[in-house]
Enzyme design. Structure first.
Site, mmCIF file in Angstrom:
data_model
loop_
_atom_site.group_PDB
_atom_site.id
_atom_site.type_symbol
_atom_site.label_atom_id
_atom_site.label_comp_id
_atom_site.label_asym_id
_atom_site.label_seq_id
_atom_site.Cartn_x
_atom_site.Cartn_y
_atom_site.Cartn_z
ATOM 1 N N ARG A 95 30.336 47.644 40.521
ATOM 2 C CA ARG A 95 30.707 46.405 40.902
ATOM 3 C C ARG A 95 30.685 45.931 42.412
ATOM 4 O O ARG A 95 31.447 46.769 43.044
ATOM 5 C CB ARG A 95 32.144 45.977 40.394
ATOM 6 C CG ARG A 95 32.359 45.155 39.436
ATOM 7 C CD ARG A 95 33.763 45.111 38.757
ATOM 8 N NE ARG A 95 34.968 45.498 39.677
ATOM 9 C CZ ARG A 95 36.086 45.121 39.309
ATOM 10 N NH1 ARG A 95 36.388 44.250 38.702
ATOM 11 N NH2 ARG A 95 37.091 45.238 40.387
ATOM 12 N N THR B 291 31.495 40.148 45.215
ATOM 13 C CA THR B 291 31.209 38.929 43.922
ATOM 14 C C THR B 291 31.713 39.521 42.859
ATOM 15 O O THR B 291 31.931 38.782 42.040
ATOM 16 C CB THR B 291 29.740 39.054 43.816
ATOM 17 O OG1 THR B 291 29.058 40.438 43.457
ATOM 18 C CG2 THR B 291 28.802 38.671 45.194
ATOM 19 N N ASP C 7 41.932 52.108 40.634
ATOM 20 C CA ASP C 7 40.399 52.492 40.573
ATOM 21 C C ASP C 7 40.213 53.797 39.722
ATOM 22 O O ASP C 7 40.458 54.899 40.209
ATOM 23 C CB ASP C 7 39.960 52.621 42.057
ATOM 24 C CG ASP C 7 38.256 52.581 41.996
ATOM 25 O OD1 ASP C 7 37.862 53.523 41.322
ATOM 26 O OD2 ASP C 7 37.623 51.895 42.361
ATOM 27 N N ASP D 81 37.744 56.470 41.500
ATOM 28 C CA ASP D 81 38.227 57.061 42.404
ATOM 29 C C ASP D 81 39.489 58.154 42.082
ATOM 30 O O ASP D 81 39.610 59.212 42.697
ATOM 31 C CB ASP D 81 39.016 56.243 43.511
ATOM 32 C CG ASP D 81 37.908 55.452 44.428
ATOM 33 O OD1 ASP D 81 36.788 56.062 44.518
ATOM 34 O OD2 ASP D 81 38.384 54.403 44.947
#
Ligand code: PRP
Ligand code: URA
Length: 209
Positions: free
Chosen positions: A104, A108, A200, A203
């Site tokens: 991603r 944006t 995340d 991560d």
């Protein structure tokens, strides 16, 4: 319209709590995601067709049932989807695995495709697209589109946590797809993170933060 199934089994909900907890370290996080993936695989395969066969037990002949020649494919969205693959393969060891690499763009929030490698007979398989997080829905939509473009017609989506925005986006773009989630959270924050979510997923799975 595709259905949304919330897999609310107590074991899944219990483990999801510790997956969310920021104090959970990489190894435990990975193990818990693996376990929840196994439990969710049990739910997502609930409607597989069965056929009757007979087996000889040590005592007599038993009229029994087996899964009816259904070929499955697991399609993890890289990276984070990888964390759920082994857990599902524990229950469906004959499934083939295709990979779709997307990230991603942090500015944006649009997904960018960087890798696609699928089983050669992918069109004949019932496919489960796997990603722990359904946030804006952009990544899931792009992965499903990549499969449909290659002639795939039977696709389900499996995620740990979804934002309402992500579910709506998939339902709008792919109304034929059933979605399986362990939880639907509150909303997306300004950075496109699910609130409260788990942070995340990539991560936390791979210890990159
Ligand atoms: C995360 C996650 C999903 C995507 C969800 O991946 O694993 O693929 O974001 O967001 P969306 O619904 O808004 O598209 P990320 O892009 O962080 O890549 P990674 O798995 O490689 O860390
Ligand atoms: N991707 C993640 O890993 N977490 C989120 O909350 C949203 C997208």
């Amino acid at each position: 319209m595709g259905k949304v199934y919330i897999t609310d089994h107590p074991l899944i909900q219990h483990k999801l709590t510790y997956i969310r907890d920021e104090a959970t370290k990489t190894k435990d996080f990975r193990d818990l995601v693996d376990e929840v993936a196994t439990l969710m695989a049990y739910e997502i395969t609930r409607d597989l067709p069965l056929e009757n066969i007979q087996v000889r037990t040590p005592v007599a002949t038993a009229d029994s049932r087996i899964i009816s020649g259904r070929m499955l494919g697991l399609i993890p969205i890289l990276r984070a989807g990888l964390g759920m693959v082994d857990g599902i393969l524990k229950l469906i060891p004959a499934a083939k695995v295709g990979h779709i690499g997307l990230y991603r763009d942090p500015n944006t929030l649009q997904p960018v495709e960087y890798y696609v490698k699928l089983p050669t007979d992918v069109q004949e398989r019932l496919l489960i697209v796997i990603d722990p997080m359904l946030a804006t829905g952009g990544s899931a939509n792009m992965a499903i589109e990549a499969l449909k473009k290659r002639g795939c017609t039977q696709i389900k989506l499996m995620c740990l946590i979804a934002a309402p925005e992500g579910i709506q986006a998939v339902q709008q773009e792919h109304p034929d797809i059933d979605i399986y989630v362990a939880a639907i959270d509150d909303y997306l924050n300004d950075h496109g993170y699910i609130v409260p979510g788990l942070g995340d997923a990539g991560d936390r799975l791979f210890g990159t933060k």
